[in-house]
Design an enzyme around this catalytic site. Structure first.
Site, PDB file in Angstrom:
ATOM      1  N   ASP A  21       0.469   1.693   8.495  1.00 45.82           N
ATOM      2  CA  ASP A  21      -0.133   0.908   9.584  1.00 45.82           C
ATOM      3  C   ASP A  21       0.767   0.858  10.826  1.00 45.82           C
ATOM      4  O   ASP A  21       0.284   0.566  11.918  1.00 45.82           O
ATOM      5  CB  ASP A  21      -0.420  -0.524   9.125  1.00 45.82           C
ATOM      6  CG  ASP A  21      -1.363  -0.579   7.932  1.00 45.82           C
ATOM      7  OD1 ASP A  21      -2.019   0.433   7.643  1.00 45.82           O
ATOM      8  OD2 ASP A  21      -1.432  -1.633   7.279  1.00 45.82           O
ATOM      9  N   GLN A  37      -5.578   9.263   3.672  1.00 46.01           N
ATOM     10  CA  GLN A  37      -4.657   9.219   4.822  1.00 46.01           C
ATOM     11  C   GLN A  37      -3.296   8.646   4.456  1.00 46.01           C
ATOM     12  O   GLN A  37      -2.339   8.800   5.176  1.00 46.01           O
ATOM     13  CB  GLN A  37      -5.271   8.438   5.971  1.00 46.01           C
ATOM     14  CG  GLN A  37      -5.595   6.998   5.638  1.00 46.01           C
ATOM     15  CD  GLN A  37      -6.711   6.438   6.486  1.00 46.01           C
ATOM     16  OE1 GLN A  37      -6.566   6.313   7.678  1.00 46.01           O
ATOM     17  NE2 GLN A  37      -7.823   6.075   5.862  1.00 46.01           N
ATOM     18  N   GLY A  92      -5.348   0.923   8.927  1.00 45.24           N
ATOM     19  CA  GLY A  92      -4.357   0.340   9.852  1.00 45.24           C
ATOM     20  C   GLY A  92      -4.450  -1.162   9.968  1.00 45.24           C
ATOM     21  O   GLY A  92      -3.745  -1.773  10.755  1.00 45.24           O
ATOM     22  N   ARG A  93      -5.356  -1.748   9.197  1.00 44.58           N
ATOM     23  CA  ARG A  93      -5.580  -3.205   9.243  1.00 44.58           C
ATOM     24  C   ARG A  93      -5.892  -3.681  10.653  1.00 44.58           C
ATOM     25  O   ARG A  93      -6.727  -3.113  11.297  1.00 44.58           O
ATOM     26  CB  ARG A  93      -4.350  -3.927   8.708  1.00 44.58           C
ATOM     27  CG  ARG A  93      -4.335  -4.005   7.227  1.00 44.58           C
ATOM     28  CD  ARG A  93      -3.902  -5.383   6.729  1.00 44.58           C
ATOM     29  NE  ARG A  93      -4.128  -5.435   5.314  1.00 44.58           N
ATOM     30  CZ  ARG A  93      -3.176  -5.358   4.393  1.00 44.58           C
ATOM     31  NH1 ARG A  93      -1.917  -5.278   4.749  1.00 44.58           N
ATOM     32  NH2 ARG A  93      -3.492  -5.382   3.116  1.00 44.58           N
ATOM     33  N   THR A 132       5.019   1.631   5.834  1.00 46.05           N
ATOM     34  CA  THR A 132       3.583   1.376   5.948  1.00 46.05           C
ATOM     35  C   THR A 132       2.957   2.405   6.878  1.00 46.05           C
ATOM     36  O   THR A 132       3.541   2.755   7.908  1.00 46.05           O
ATOM     37  CB  THR A 132       3.214  -0.039   6.462  1.00 46.05           C
ATOM     38  OG1 THR A 132       1.797  -0.095   6.681  1.00 46.05           O
ATOM     39  CG2 THR A 132       3.900  -0.422   7.759  1.00 46.05           C
ATOM     40  N   GLY A 169       0.827  -1.215   0.000  1.00 45.27           N
ATOM     41  CA  GLY A 169       0.000   0.000   0.000  1.00 45.27           C
ATOM     42  C   GLY A 169       0.855   1.256   0.000  1.00 45.27           C
ATOM     43  O   GLY A 169       1.888   1.301   0.648  1.00 45.27           O
TER      44      GLY A 169
HETATM   45  O1  F6P Z   1      -1.233  -1.758   4.528  1.00 47.51           O
HETATM   46  C1  F6P Z   1      -1.563  -0.462   4.175  1.00 47.51           C
HETATM   47  C2  F6P Z   1      -3.022  -0.346   3.877  1.00 47.51           C
HETATM   48  O2  F6P Z   1      -3.239   0.966   3.429  1.00 47.51           O
HETATM   49  C3  F6P Z   1      -3.964  -0.726   5.015  1.00 47.51           C
HETATM   50  O3  F6P Z   1      -4.104   0.287   5.969  1.00 47.51           O
HETATM   51  C4  F6P Z   1      -5.230  -1.039   4.257  1.00 47.51           C
HETATM   52  O4  F6P Z   1      -6.077  -1.901   4.967  1.00 47.51           O
HETATM   53  C5  F6P Z   1      -4.693  -1.714   3.043  1.00 47.51           C
HETATM   54  O5  F6P Z   1      -3.394  -1.217   2.830  1.00 47.51           O
HETATM   55  C6  F6P Z   1      -5.513  -1.478   1.807  1.00 47.51           C
HETATM   56  O6  F6P Z   1      -5.049  -2.287   0.794  1.00 47.51           O
HETATM   57  P1  F6P Z   1      -5.152  -1.911  -0.759  1.00 47.51           P
HETATM   58  O7  F6P Z   1      -4.138  -0.856  -1.044  1.00 47.51           O
HETATM   59  O8  F6P Z   1      -4.803  -3.172  -1.449  1.00 47.51           O
HETATM   60  O9  F6P Z   1      -6.541  -1.458  -0.983  1.00 47.51           O
END
Ligand code: F6P
Length: 400
Positions: free
Chosen positions: A142, A293, A187-188, A140, A10
């Site tokens: 997160d 964010q 933030g998962r 990240t 991400g």
């Molecule tokens: O790991 C970073 C993150 O932005 C998380 O906060 C979020 O849940 C996830 O990636 C979203 O994933 P994607 O970019 O695949 O939609």
């Protein structure tokens, strides 16, 4: 020798600063000739889609613009390398392409999943007698990577989220009627970014009045009870909730997952909004900060961006010193004055693992963050980058 760099997972608004760190360090190192950028993370190494970065990042101004540009200029991926025992074809392909381009060190800027790639690829290269180094540069929003004190990208995301929540507080408090405003934060399964909204208390804000993290027990009944008791004190109640918080009924629904098996999370804000509508009946609104964010660079943290560049350049030094299969980490030496050093750790200690928000910084009612957490967060959001503007808007670096 040549080197290659790729970005994965991400986006954040500091990931390009780490790329600049790798690139600048390579420019300073006489034994490094070309710096290749692998397009879409490790997929570029597999498909041999590489770009000579010296042809596209040509001036100091380019590097400055890249530092202030959010997301991943080289593209990204969520590609999981297979276990080498079951399928080594893709490893052979990567090795072949690295060798073809005389690449002696590969830098992977990414999170927990990308460190799985660093770990597996470095082990494979060693097993076939190759001397090619593989180094992970963390990133990240997160902030959930073990070993490192914090992750590049987190400080900027925390600054954006806190500043935005502060603006939401101003907006939500204008009417005389009761209202509930729910802000859903990424933030998962780790609540770091949501918890970081507590920094607003350093500026005498009381809100967010309720902060919910995935690390805590959560139920609809308890949430409604919390909101009602806050309404006795505050006309406009502001709630910060992590995307990873789940209502028991939502846990049963089938959800889409990525290649690493991670669920695409989102929607808790809307579910809580419906609960308030159905059971309390006052004005209620939910706001999902969504990708803003992780890609809003106009209010990024200078500390974060400077550190992100530094950790990229330290990675190059470590590879040249012979390290491989490592991820670079921040070690915090003190909060005030804020001092860190950069070291390296085994990528295997980070790969596929998560670091959760500490229980000792969560209140007993599991709906707020204790003041002790502020000293951890505050140094990470300090300082502003002077953003270059054009026609009243931030300028972004684009690959031509
Ligand atoms: O790991 C970073 C993150 O932005 C998380 O906060 C979020 O849940 C996830 O990636 C979203 O994933 P994607 O970019 O695949 O939609």
């Amino acid at each position: 020798m040549n080197i290659a760099v790729a970005q994965s997972g991400g986006p954040t608004c500091a990931i390009n600063a780490s790329l600049v760190g790798v690139f600048k360090e390579a420019l300073k190192t006489p034994e490094i000739d070309a710096v290749f950028g692998s397009i879409n993370g490790i997929e570029g190494m597999i498909k041999d889609e590489l770009m000579d970065l010296k042809l596209v990042i040509r001036t100091n101004e380019d590097m400055e613009l890249l530092r202030q540009t959010p997301s991943t200029v080289l593209g990204s991926c969520r590609y999981k390398l297979p276990a080498v025992e079951t399928d080594d074809e893709v490893y052979k392909k990567i090795h072949e392409n690295l060798t073809k381009h005389r690449i002696e060190a590969f830098f992977y800027i990414g999170g927990n999943d990308s460190m799985d790639t660093v770990d597996k690829l470095s082990a494979y290269l060693k097993s076939v007698g190759s001397d090619i180094k593989v180094i992970g540069i963390p990133k990240t929003i997160d902030n959930d990577l073990p070993v490192t004190d914090h992750t590049p990208g987190f400080g900027s995301a925390a600054k954006y989220v806190a500043a935005t929540v502060q603006e939401i507080i101003r907006d939500s408090s204008v009417y005389s009627i009761e209202s509930v405003t729910i802000v859903e934060i990424m933030g998962r399964h780790a609540g770091w970014l949501t918890a970081s909204t507590c920094v607003l208390r350093a500026n005498d804000e009381i809100a967010p009045h309720l902060i919910y993290l995935p690390e805590c027990n959560f139920s609809a009944e308890k949430f409604l009870e919390d909101v009602r008791s806050m309404q006795a004190k505050h006309k406009a109640v502001i709630v910060a909730v992590s995307e990873g918080v789940k209502l028991p009924q939502d846990s049963k629904r089938p959800v889409a997952v990525d290649n690493f098996g991670h669920e695409y999370l989102s929607g808790i804000g809307k579910s809580l909004e419906q609960l308030v509508k159905d059971h309390i009946g006052c004005k209620v609104r939910s706001i999902e900060l969504n990708v803003m964010q992780r890609c809003s660079s106009h209010i990024c943290s200078k500390t974060d961006i400077d550190e992100a560049e530094l950790i990229g350049s330290e990675g190059v030094k470590r590879a040249l010193a012979g390290e491989t299969g490592k991820m670079m980490v921040y070690k915090r030496l003190s909060d005030v004055p804020y001092v860190i050093t950069i070291e390296s750790a085994e990528a295997s200690a980070v790969a596929n693992k998560e670091k959760f928000f500490p229980r000792r910084w969560i209140n007993d009612a599991q709906n707020d963050i204790l003041p002790e957490a502020e000293k951890y967060f505050l140094p990470l959001i300090q300082g502003e980058v002077k953003i270059a503007m054009k026609n009243g808007m931030p300028v972004h670096f684009k690959l031509k």
